[in-house]
Design a protein around this motif. Structure first.
Motif, PDB file in Angstrom:
ATOM      1  N   LEU A  19       5.929  -6.502  -1.599  1.00 56.79           N
ATOM      2  CA  LEU A  19       5.191  -6.142  -0.383  1.00 56.79           C
ATOM      3  C   LEU A  19       6.130  -5.545   0.658  1.00 56.79           C
ATOM      4  CD1 LEU A  19       2.710  -9.124  -0.028  1.00 56.79           C
ATOM      5  CD2 LEU A  19       2.138  -6.735  -0.416  1.00 56.79           C
ATOM      6  N   ASP A  20       7.293  -6.141   0.809  1.00 58.55           N
ATOM      7  CA  ASP A  20       8.280  -5.625   1.747  1.00 58.55           C
ATOM      8  C   ASP A  20       8.773  -4.250   1.309  1.00 58.55           C
ATOM      9  OD1 ASP A  20      10.040  -5.824   4.020  1.00 58.55           O
ATOM     10  OD2 ASP A  20      11.667  -6.126   2.566  1.00 58.55           O
ATOM     11  N   LEU A  21       9.031  -4.103   0.015  1.00 55.76           N
ATOM     12  CA  LEU A  21       9.479  -2.822  -0.525  1.00 55.76           C
ATOM     13  C   LEU A  21       8.423  -1.743  -0.296  1.00 55.76           C
ATOM     14  CD1 LEU A  21      11.858  -1.989  -2.925  1.00 55.76           C
ATOM     15  CD2 LEU A  21       9.689  -1.481  -3.995  1.00 55.76           C
ATOM     16  N   TYR A  22       7.168  -2.078  -0.543  1.00 61.53           N
ATOM     17  CA  TYR A  22       6.069  -1.131  -0.341  1.00 61.53           C
ATOM     18  C   TYR A  22       5.982  -0.702   1.122  1.00 61.53           C
ATOM     19  CZ  TYR A  22       1.336   0.618   0.207  1.00 61.53           C
ATOM     20  OH  TYR A  22       0.250   1.380   0.528  1.00 61.53           O
ATOM     21  N   MET A  29       7.798   7.383  -0.630  1.00 59.96           N
ATOM     22  CA  MET A  29       7.143   7.590  -1.917  1.00 59.96           C
ATOM     23  C   MET A  29       6.054   8.653  -1.801  1.00 59.96           C
ATOM     24  SD  MET A  29       6.884   3.638  -3.176  1.00 59.96           S
ATOM     25  CE  MET A  29       6.257   3.943  -4.804  1.00 59.96           C
ATOM     26  N   PHE A  30       5.266   8.565  -0.749  1.00 64.07           N
ATOM     27  CA  PHE A  30       4.185   9.527  -0.554  1.00 64.07           C
ATOM     28  C   PHE A  30       4.758  10.927  -0.321  1.00 64.07           C
ATOM     29  CE2 PHE A  30      -0.289  10.005  -0.056  1.00 64.07           C
ATOM     30  CZ  PHE A  30      -0.422  11.172   0.678  1.00 64.07           C
ATOM     31  N   PHE A  31       5.806  11.022   0.484  1.00 63.07           N
ATOM     32  CA  PHE A  31       6.447  12.306   0.749  1.00 63.07           C
ATOM     33  C   PHE A  31       6.992  12.911  -0.545  1.00 63.07           C
ATOM     34  CE2 PHE A  31      10.352  14.680   1.782  1.00 63.07           C
ATOM     35  CZ  PHE A  31       9.807  15.686   2.558  1.00 63.07           C
ATOM     36  N   THR A  32       7.588  12.089  -1.389  1.00 59.61           N
ATOM     37  CA  THR A  32       8.138  12.566  -2.661  1.00 59.61           C
ATOM     38  C   THR A  32       7.024  13.078  -3.571  1.00 59.61           C
ATOM     39  OG1 THR A  32       9.923  10.960  -2.478  1.00 59.61           O
ATOM     40  CG2 THR A  32       9.543  11.906  -4.651  1.00 59.61           C
ATOM     41  N   ALA A  33       5.927  12.349  -3.622  1.00 61.06           N
ATOM     42  CA  ALA A  33       4.792  12.794  -4.438  1.00 61.06           C
ATOM     43  C   ALA A  33       4.202  14.084  -3.876  1.00 61.06           C
ATOM     44  CB  ALA A  33       3.727  11.706  -4.501  1.00 61.06           C
ATOM     45  N   GLU A  49       0.896   4.319  -9.398  1.00 60.43           N
ATOM     46  CA  GLU A  49       1.541   4.237 -10.713  1.00 60.43           C
ATOM     47  C   GLU A  49       3.033   3.912 -10.570  1.00 60.43           C
ATOM     48  OE1 GLU A  49       0.867   7.548 -13.362  1.00 60.43           O
ATOM     49  OE2 GLU A  49      -1.215   7.702 -12.722  1.00 60.43           O
ATOM     50  N   SER A  50       3.652   4.495  -9.562  1.00 61.63           N
ATOM     51  CA  SER A  50       5.071   4.212  -9.323  1.00 61.63           C
ATOM     52  C   SER A  50       5.284   2.747  -8.989  1.00 61.63           C
ATOM     53  CB  SER A  50       5.605   5.077  -8.182  1.00 61.63           C
ATOM     54  OG  SER A  50       5.495   6.431  -8.489  1.00 61.63           O
ATOM     55  N   LEU A  51       4.405   2.199  -8.174  1.00 58.89           N
ATOM     56  CA  LEU A  51       4.517   0.783  -7.824  1.00 58.89           C
ATOM     57  C   LEU A  51       4.358  -0.113  -9.043  1.00 58.89           C
ATOM     58  CD1 LEU A  51       2.723   0.546  -4.389  1.00 58.89           C
ATOM     59  CD2 LEU A  51       5.079  -0.043  -4.903  1.00 58.89           C
TER      60      LEU A  51
END
Length: 189
Positions: A19-22, A29-33, A49-51
């Protein structure tokens, strides 16, 4: 998304870590996608999927220093985005629209038009009559190469010559065949 993380892990400390990592890396992550030219909904799927993949490696992630962890998450997200794009292109290739189908044409035939078939039959007839007039070596060379699909090495053994000279022999045999076809009254194809 948070509910998914909670249900994927039974261990309370793993759940808290993820949860902390997310929360810490969601935007990255969103920017990379998004850099992979994906739409909003596709980006969300890629992040999910990455999570899921990252949850499976939680023990490895815990031991990573912060900069390495960030790079690892970016790499995992990018790879997941590439996989997602490949999967979507395969699905789109398999599924076509009704506009792609030739329904309006009635009966669909994969064979060439009748005119082309007649021309090919005439050419085959002329070629077979010309083959009878060629020398034994020329006929064996042309039949071996174009009908029997023999390699240059096999043809060289048949004609008792070097494999390197087969190409020139083929060129000369084709020229003689075309010359005979032209002399017969047909035009050179």
């Amino acid at each position: 998304m948070l509910a998914m993380i909670c249900t994927m892990t039974d261990n309370q400390s793993d759940r808290a870590f993820m949860l902390d990592l997310y929360q810490q890396f969601f935007r990255l992550m969103f920017f990379t996608a998004r850099k992979c030219h994906l739409q909003q909904d596709a980006c969300e799927e890629v992040v999910q999927e990455s999570l899921v993949k990252l949850i499976q490696k939680v023990s490895l992630l815990r031991d990573m220093p912060q900069p390495v962890l960030a790079a690892y998450i970016v790499s995992a997200t990018r790879n997941t985005a590439f996989d997602y794009t490949r999967r979507q292109s395969r699905q789109n290739a398999r599924v076509g629209s009704l506009d792609d189908e030739p329904f309006s044409a009635g009966l669909v035939s994969d064979s060439p038009p009748l005119d082309d078939q007649l021309e090919a039959a005439e050419l085959r007839g002329r070629l077979s009559s010309v083959l009878k007039e060629l020398s034994k070596d020329d006929r064996a060379l042309l039949e071996g190469k174009y009908i029997l699909q023999y390699s240059d090495e096999v043809l060289a053994k048949m004609l008792n010559c070097k494999a390197g000279s087969i190409r020139m022999k083929l060129t000369r045999a084709r020229r003689r065949a075309f010359k005979l076809m032209k002399a017969e009254g047909g035009e050179e194809q």
